[in-house]
Design a protein around this motif. Structure first.
Motif, PDB file in Angstrom:
ATOM      1  N   SER A   1       9.362   6.135   0.710  1.00  0.00           N
ATOM      2  CA  SER A   1      10.742   6.512   0.386  1.00  0.00           C
ATOM      3  C   SER A   1      11.511   7.057   1.588  1.00  0.00           C
ATOM      4  O   SER A   1      12.725   7.240   1.504  1.00  0.00           O
ATOM      5  CB  SER A   1      10.747   7.562  -0.738  1.00  0.00           C
ATOM      6  N   GLN A   2      10.804   7.328   2.691  1.00  0.00           N
ATOM      7  CA  GLN A   2      11.460   7.870   3.880  1.00  0.00           C
ATOM      8  C   GLN A   2      11.586   6.780   4.947  1.00  0.00           C
ATOM      9  O   GLN A   2      10.579   6.273   5.454  1.00  0.00           O
ATOM     10  CB  GLN A   2      10.648   9.049   4.443  1.00  0.00           C
ATOM     11  N   ASN A   3      12.809   6.439   5.298  1.00  0.00           N
ATOM     12  CA  ASN A   3      13.025   5.390   6.304  1.00  0.00           C
ATOM     13  C   ASN A   3      12.418   5.749   7.657  1.00  0.00           C
ATOM     14  O   ASN A   3      11.903   4.880   8.368  1.00  0.00           O
ATOM     15  CB  ASN A   3      14.522   5.113   6.464  1.00  0.00           C
ATOM     16  N   THR A   4      12.504   7.035   8.018  1.00  0.00           N
ATOM     17  CA  THR A   4      11.959   7.448   9.317  1.00  0.00           C
ATOM     18  C   THR A   4      10.443   7.267   9.365  1.00  0.00           C
ATOM     19  O   THR A   4       9.886   6.881  10.399  1.00  0.00           O
ATOM     20  CB  THR A   4      12.300   8.927   9.605  1.00  0.00           C
ATOM     21  N   HIS A   5       9.769   7.522   8.244  1.00  0.00           N
ATOM     22  CA  HIS A   5       8.314   7.361   8.197  1.00  0.00           C
ATOM     23  C   HIS A   5       7.916   5.889   8.349  1.00  0.00           C
ATOM     24  O   HIS A   5       7.007   5.566   9.127  1.00  0.00           O
ATOM     25  CB  HIS A   5       7.767   7.912   6.882  1.00  0.00           C
ATOM     26  N   VAL A   6       8.593   5.022   7.618  1.00  0.00           N
ATOM     27  CA  VAL A   6       8.286   3.592   7.697  1.00  0.00           C
ATOM     28  C   VAL A   6       8.630   3.054   9.087  1.00  0.00           C
ATOM     29  O   VAL A   6       7.885   2.252   9.658  1.00  0.00           O
ATOM     30  CB  VAL A   6       9.053   2.811   6.613  1.00  0.00           C
TER      31      VAL A   6
ATOM     32  N   PHE B   1      11.503  11.606  15.587  1.00  0.00           N
ATOM     33  CA  PHE B   1      11.576  11.358  14.149  1.00  0.00           C
ATOM     34  C   PHE B   1      11.680  12.628  13.310  1.00  0.00           C
ATOM     35  O   PHE B   1      11.759  12.554  12.086  1.00  0.00           O
ATOM     36  CB  PHE B   1      10.351  10.559  13.695  1.00  0.00           C
ATOM     37  N   GLY B   2      11.674  13.782  13.951  1.00  0.00           N
ATOM     38  CA  GLY B   2      11.796  15.033  13.201  1.00  0.00           C
ATOM     39  C   GLY B   2      10.548  15.402  12.432  1.00  0.00           C
ATOM     40  O   GLY B   2      10.624  16.112  11.427  1.00  0.00           O
ATOM     41  N   PHE B   3       9.376  14.939  12.889  1.00  0.00           N
ATOM     42  CA  PHE B   3       8.116  15.279  12.229  1.00  0.00           C
ATOM     43  C   PHE B   3       7.652  16.668  12.650  1.00  0.00           C
ATOM     44  O   PHE B   3       8.135  17.232  13.634  1.00  0.00           O
ATOM     45  CB  PHE B   3       7.024  14.270  12.584  1.00  0.00           C
ATOM     46  N   VAL B   4       6.699  17.192  11.887  1.00  0.00           N
ATOM     47  CA  VAL B   4       6.068  18.475  12.227  1.00  0.00           C
ATOM     48  C   VAL B   4       4.556  18.270  12.181  1.00  0.00           C
ATOM     49  O   VAL B   4       4.002  17.942  11.133  1.00  0.00           O
ATOM     50  CB  VAL B   4       6.477  19.594  11.250  1.00  0.00           C
ATOM     51  N   SER B   5       3.896  18.465  13.324  1.00  0.00           N
ATOM     52  CA  SER B   5       2.450  18.279  13.397  1.00  0.00           C
ATOM     53  C   SER B   5       1.737  19.616  13.215  1.00  0.00           C
ATOM     54  O   SER B   5       2.360  20.687  13.208  1.00  0.00           O
ATOM     55  CB  SER B   5       2.066  17.672  14.745  1.00  0.00           C
TER      56      SER B   5
ATOM     57  N   PHE C   1       0.834  -1.206   0.000  1.00  0.00           N
ATOM     58  CA  PHE C   1       0.000   0.000   0.000  1.00  0.00           C
ATOM     59  C   PHE C   1       0.868   1.256   0.000  1.00  0.00           C
ATOM     60  O   PHE C   1       0.635   2.195  -0.774  1.00  0.00           O
ATOM     61  CB  PHE C   1      -0.918  -0.004   1.224  1.00  0.00           C
ATOM     62  N   LEU C   2       1.890   1.270   0.849  1.00  0.00           N
ATOM     63  CA  LEU C   2       2.781   2.430   0.913  1.00  0.00           C
ATOM     64  C   LEU C   2       3.586   2.582  -0.386  1.00  0.00           C
ATOM     65  O   LEU C   2       3.766   3.697  -0.877  1.00  0.00           O
ATOM     66  CB  LEU C   2       3.736   2.293   2.103  1.00  0.00           C
ATOM     67  N   ALA C   3       4.038   1.463  -0.934  1.00  0.00           N
ATOM     68  CA  ALA C   3       4.869   1.515  -2.135  1.00  0.00           C
ATOM     69  C   ALA C   3       4.086   1.993  -3.357  1.00  0.00           C
ATOM     70  O   ALA C   3       4.625   2.724  -4.193  1.00  0.00           O
ATOM     71  CB  ALA C   3       5.472   0.133  -2.409  1.00  0.00           C
ATOM     72  N   PHE C   4       2.814   1.625  -3.452  1.00  0.00           N
ATOM     73  CA  PHE C   4       2.015   1.972  -4.634  1.00  0.00           C
ATOM     74  C   PHE C   4       1.252   3.287  -4.475  1.00  0.00           C
ATOM     75  O   PHE C   4       1.114   4.040  -5.440  1.00  0.00           O
ATOM     76  CB  PHE C   4       1.021   0.847  -4.948  1.00  0.00           C
ATOM     77  N   PHE C   5       0.751   3.563  -3.275  1.00  0.00           N
ATOM     78  CA  PHE C   5      -0.152   4.694  -3.099  1.00  0.00           C
ATOM     79  C   PHE C   5       0.395   5.809  -2.198  1.00  0.00           C
ATOM     80  O   PHE C   5      -0.179   6.890  -2.164  1.00  0.00           O
ATOM     81  CB  PHE C   5      -1.492   4.208  -2.527  1.00  0.00           C
ATOM     82  N   ARG C   6       1.466   5.542  -1.459  1.00  0.00           N
ATOM     83  CA  ARG C   6       2.075   6.557  -0.593  1.00  0.00           C
ATOM     84  C   ARG C   6       3.592   6.519  -0.769  1.00  0.00           C
ATOM     85  O   ARG C   6       4.339   6.189   0.147  1.00  0.00           O
ATOM     86  CB  ARG C   6       1.690   6.322   0.875  1.00  0.00           C
TER      87      ARG C   6
ATOM     88  N   PHE D   1       8.582   4.704  11.897  1.00  0.00           N
ATOM     89  CA  PHE D   1       7.552   5.191  12.813  1.00  0.00           C
ATOM     90  C   PHE D   1       6.304   4.306  12.759  1.00  0.00           C
ATOM     91  O   PHE D   1       5.764   3.911  13.803  1.00  0.00           O
ATOM     92  CB  PHE D   1       7.193   6.633  12.458  1.00  0.00           C
ATOM     93  N   ILE D   2       5.853   3.960  11.565  1.00  0.00           N
ATOM     94  CA  ILE D   2       4.664   3.121  11.416  1.00  0.00           C
ATOM     95  C   ILE D   2       4.898   1.733  12.011  1.00  0.00           C
ATOM     96  O   ILE D   2       4.042   1.195  12.729  1.00  0.00           O
ATOM     97  CB  ILE D   2       4.272   3.022   9.928  1.00  0.00           C
ATOM     98  N   PHE D   3       6.071   1.144  11.754  1.00  0.00           N
ATOM     99  CA  PHE D   3       6.372  -0.167  12.301  1.00  0.00           C
ATOM    100  C   PHE D   3       6.504  -0.119  13.825  1.00  0.00           C
ATOM    101  O   PHE D   3       6.124  -1.071  14.521  1.00  0.00           O
ATOM    102  CB  PHE D   3       7.658  -0.721  11.684  1.00  0.00           C
ATOM    103  N   LEU D   4       7.027   0.977  14.348  1.00  0.00           N
ATOM    104  CA  LEU D   4       7.142   1.126  15.802  1.00  0.00           C
ATOM    105  C   LEU D   4       5.760   1.138  16.446  1.00  0.00           C
ATOM    106  O   LEU D   4       5.548   0.490  17.490  1.00  0.00           O
ATOM    107  CB  LEU D   4       7.897   2.415  16.135  1.00  0.00           C
ATOM    108  N   ILE D   5       4.817   1.851  15.839  1.00  0.00           N
ATOM    109  CA  ILE D   5       3.454   1.883  16.354  1.00  0.00           C
ATOM    110  C   ILE D   5       2.852   0.476  16.360  1.00  0.00           C
ATOM    111  O   ILE D   5       2.230   0.042  17.339  1.00  0.00           O
ATOM    112  CB  ILE D   5       2.580   2.830  15.508  1.00  0.00           C
ATOM    113  N   ILE D   6       3.060  -0.258  15.265  1.00  0.00           N
ATOM    114  CA  ILE D   6       2.518  -1.617  15.161  1.00  0.00           C
ATOM    115  C   ILE D   6       3.110  -2.517  16.235  1.00  0.00           C
ATOM    116  O   ILE D   6       2.388  -3.248  16.931  1.00  0.00           O
ATOM    117  CB  ILE D   6       2.795  -2.198  13.761  1.00  0.00           C
ATOM    118  N   VAL D   7       4.416  -2.468  16.399  1.00  0.00           N
ATOM    119  CA  VAL D   7       5.099  -3.327  17.376  1.00  0.00           C
ATOM    120  C   VAL D   7       4.623  -3.016  18.794  1.00  0.00           C
ATOM    121  O   VAL D   7       4.346  -3.936  19.587  1.00  0.00           O
ATOM    122  CB  VAL D   7       6.630  -3.158  17.263  1.00  0.00           C
ATOM    123  N   LEU D   8       4.500  -1.741  19.133  1.00  0.00           N
ATOM    124  CA  LEU D   8       4.092  -1.362  20.495  1.00  0.00           C
ATOM    125  C   LEU D   8       2.673  -1.844  20.808  1.00  0.00           C
ATOM    126  O   LEU D   8       2.414  -2.369  21.895  1.00  0.00           O
ATOM    127  CB  LEU D   8       4.177   0.161  20.652  1.00  0.00           C
TER     128      LEU D   8
END
Length: 289
Positions: free
Chosen positions: A52-57, A206-210, A42-47, A59-66
């Motif tokens: 392409s950003q390692n920090t973004h991926v 992760f250096g994000f900006v909300s 889904f991320l590779a085709f639509f996002r 972050f998502i995997f960290l949420i899943i693991v927790l």
């Protein structure tokens, strides 16, 4: 009915005890690979920007693991409290940094993964989907911190409505009379309020900006903007006009108006070095050029 449910659970436990360990582990591994693989596709085709950003991926995997780890630990001690795991934090955290569709898709993947820990998998998926989708709707616009309190209230409301409807359909209304069954929903809903400190934590990690940070930067009382208004009032007024025009144009094309407005407010701060070199600050003065 209660006796039948207990006998059913006992039979399920007996069957799981007789299941070969290796085949059980192989099944779990295959399920995890399928669900996580679909998420990556889904991320590779639509996002592509997220993929392409390692920090973004990460972050998502960290949420899943927790979330999966918390679900596993709670199920070992008391499976009835699986609903106290703050699943509805997931769509909020992902929505703040990305978009609603990405938040929903990853939330669905987490719910599917954690459903293997539960006894009644359909009930678990049904309740979580109703509550999670309702939470996403409530945080569609995260411009105000008060939205988090509304989200917590709506999350609890959706949990209760889904829980009641499920047991009424299945003629297990006796479960609804036990007030202890509602405690996990209260805990999970209250955990939504912790999303604000978690947003701040993940921003730093992760250096994000909300949107919250952008709103703080747009505040005219922020130190740099106050300095801009005092030193170069002409440039400050120009920046305000550009911000208003850019924000309105961004609304029309469906872009992120808050990001554009913030950038426009700061786009001329460099003029503070030699303010008289720019025409908006040369009121009644001779141009140095």
């Amino acid at each position: 009915q209660l006796v039948l449910i207990k006998n059913y659970n006992a039979e399920l436990e007996l069957q799981s005890a007789n299941t070969p360990i290796l085949s059980h582990i192989a099944g779990q591994l295959m399920a995890c690979l399928l669900i996580l693989g679909i998420m990556m596709l889904f991320l590779a085709f639509f996002r592509k920007t997220i993929f392409s950003q390692n920090t973004h991926v990460t972050f998502i995997f960290l949420i899943i693991v927790l979330i999966v780890l918390a679900s596993s630990i709670i199920c070992r001690y008391n499976i009835n409290y699986i609903y106290s795991v703050p699943f509805c934090l997931v769509p909020i955290l992902i929505r703040v940094f990305f978009d609603s569709r990405t938040a929903l898709f990853n939330f669905l993947n987490i719910v599917l993964l954690c459903s293997f820990f539960t006894i009644d998998k359909f009930e678990f998926v049904y309740l979580q989907l109703i509550a999670g989708i309702g939470t996403i709707f409530s945080v569609a616009d995260m411009g105000k911190r008060s939205k988090l309190f509304i989200s917590a209230l709506l999350t609890f409301l959706f949990y209760i409505l889904a829980f009641v409807s499920y047991h009424l359909i299945n003629d297990t209304g006796i479960v609804l009379k036990d007030t202890e069954n509602y405690i996990p929903f209260v805990i999970s809903s209250l955990c939504v309020l912790f999303s604000f400190p978690l947003i701040f934590l993940f921003e730093k990690m992760f250096g994000f900006v909300s949107d919250f940070t952008l709103l703080e930067l747009c505040d005219l009382n922020s130190p740099l903007l106050r300095q801009l208004s005092q030193k170069v009032p002409g440039t400050f007024q120009h920046s305000l006009q550009v911000a208003n025009l850019a924000e309105e144009a961004c609304y029309k094309i469906g872009g992120n108006a808050l990001v554009v407005r913030t950038g426009a407010m700061y786009h001329d701060v460099g003029k503070m070095e030699n303010s008289r070199f720019f025409t908006e600050n040369q009121v009644g003065e001779v141009s140095p050029h």
